[in-house]
Design a protein around this motif. Sequence first.
Motif, PDB file in Angstrom:
ATOM      1  N   TRP A  88       0.876  -1.167   0.000  1.00  0.00           N
ATOM      2  CA  TRP A  88       0.000   0.000   0.000  1.00  0.00           C
ATOM      3  C   TRP A  88       0.913   1.216   0.000  1.00  0.00           C
ATOM      4  N   ALA A 100      -8.724  -0.925  -1.918  1.00  0.00           N
ATOM      5  CA  ALA A 100      -9.679  -1.133  -3.016  1.00  0.00           C
ATOM      6  C   ALA A 100      -9.304  -0.317  -4.247  1.00  0.00           C
ATOM      7  N   GLY A 101      -8.819   0.897  -4.030  1.00  0.00           N
ATOM      8  CA  GLY A 101      -8.498   1.791  -5.143  1.00  0.00           C
ATOM      9  C   GLY A 101      -7.064   1.568  -5.603  1.00  0.00           C
TER      10      GLY A 101
HETATM   11  C1  GLV Z   1      -8.778   3.364   0.290  1.00  0.00           C
HETATM   12  O1  GLV Z   1      -8.963   4.483  -0.040  1.00  0.00           O
HETATM   13  C2  GLV Z   1      -8.827   2.259  -0.604  1.00  0.00           C
HETATM   14  O2  GLV Z   1      -8.925   2.488  -1.817  1.00  0.00           O
HETATM   15  O3  GLV Z   1      -8.773   1.106  -0.120  1.00  0.00           O
END
Ligand code: GLV
Length: 307
Positions: A44, A65-66
């Motif tokens: 991350w 998630a993004g």
């Molecule tokens: C947080 O912003 C994600 O995309 O998990």
Amino acid sequence: MLYVHVPDQAERWLALFRAALPDIAVAGEADAVDDGQVEFVACWRPPEGLFARFPRLRAVFALGAGVDRLLGRPDLAPGVALIRLTDAGMARQMAEYVLHGLLRFQRRFDDYARQQQAGLWQPLPQRDASELRVTVLGLGAIGGQVARTLALLGYPVAGWSRSPREIDGVRCLHGSEALDGLLAETDALAMILPNTAETRGLIDARRLGLLPAGALVINAGRGEQLDLEALLDGLDGGRLGGAQLDVFETEPLPAGHRAWRQPHLHITPHVAAMTLPAPSAQQVAAALRAFVAGRPVAGMVDRVRAY
Ligand code: GLV
Ligand code: NAP
């Protein structure tokens, strides 16, 4: 070998991955690593250039998630698979986040907080959930569950996606042609979209102007999707009723930005749905095994679609 690069709790993540993938070597930043052995990275916000270290890299697992901050990086070769988290405990958190914003607005909790400051005992008129038309932009792993949860609570919910979706109790629309009409019928807008060329700048001044007077705006997708200055103008002038923002084009939101001082805007520091280490490590382990076995992989990012 799986190389793990996380901003914090490194030891915890390594322990979780080692337990979930006992047959695979797992290393972290603090380990002496032979870069030529690394085939997988879980990360991350990794530093620029990290992926270029690993000549045999096959797949990157985003611990979120993004994937907008990973796509387009020059060190991520086109042949390397990019896999993201799907829900992994984030959808429930996002439903809580959106519901919190809705309830504060609908049940007038901010007005009661102001009244308390003034020592004022004064019931105020409020809308029933059935009278507050909610629109959720993005009906994926997270937005879909948000829409479903709000519908179960009695809100009239509409949802919007790129392709057709069906969700019980939710009026589902799709495609850019459907958006303007939908906004005109929206008392509370919740944005849970990926950051792509199509969604950047989506809710601009013109589209904010389509919302009925007094509407609420919640953005937990990405800051680039909403015109913050236009939103602030709408709140300052009283045309918009309130806003709750978790994401900004520049994060952290700069000190001194006018957004900090807008009394009808509630700001959170990108925490609407946090990555949960235990379910996320389990999900990455399952995806890695599927990838190695040549089976379909949940969360595989389509590089063209960009989500
Ligand atoms: C947080 O912003 C994600 O995309 O998990
Ligand atoms: P997802 O499963 O990929 O779902 C994305 C949804 O957006 C899908 O319904 C998709 O439509 C829709 N969409 C994409 N482009 C569109 C477009 N041009 N027009 C209309 N709809 C479009 O993603 P997710 O897991 O739900 O996550 C969504 C986003 O939430 C992430 O990308 C991230 O930016 C954000 N997020 C924020 C936090 C936070 O803490 N603030 C936490 C997690 C995630 P289709 O259904 O047709 O594919």
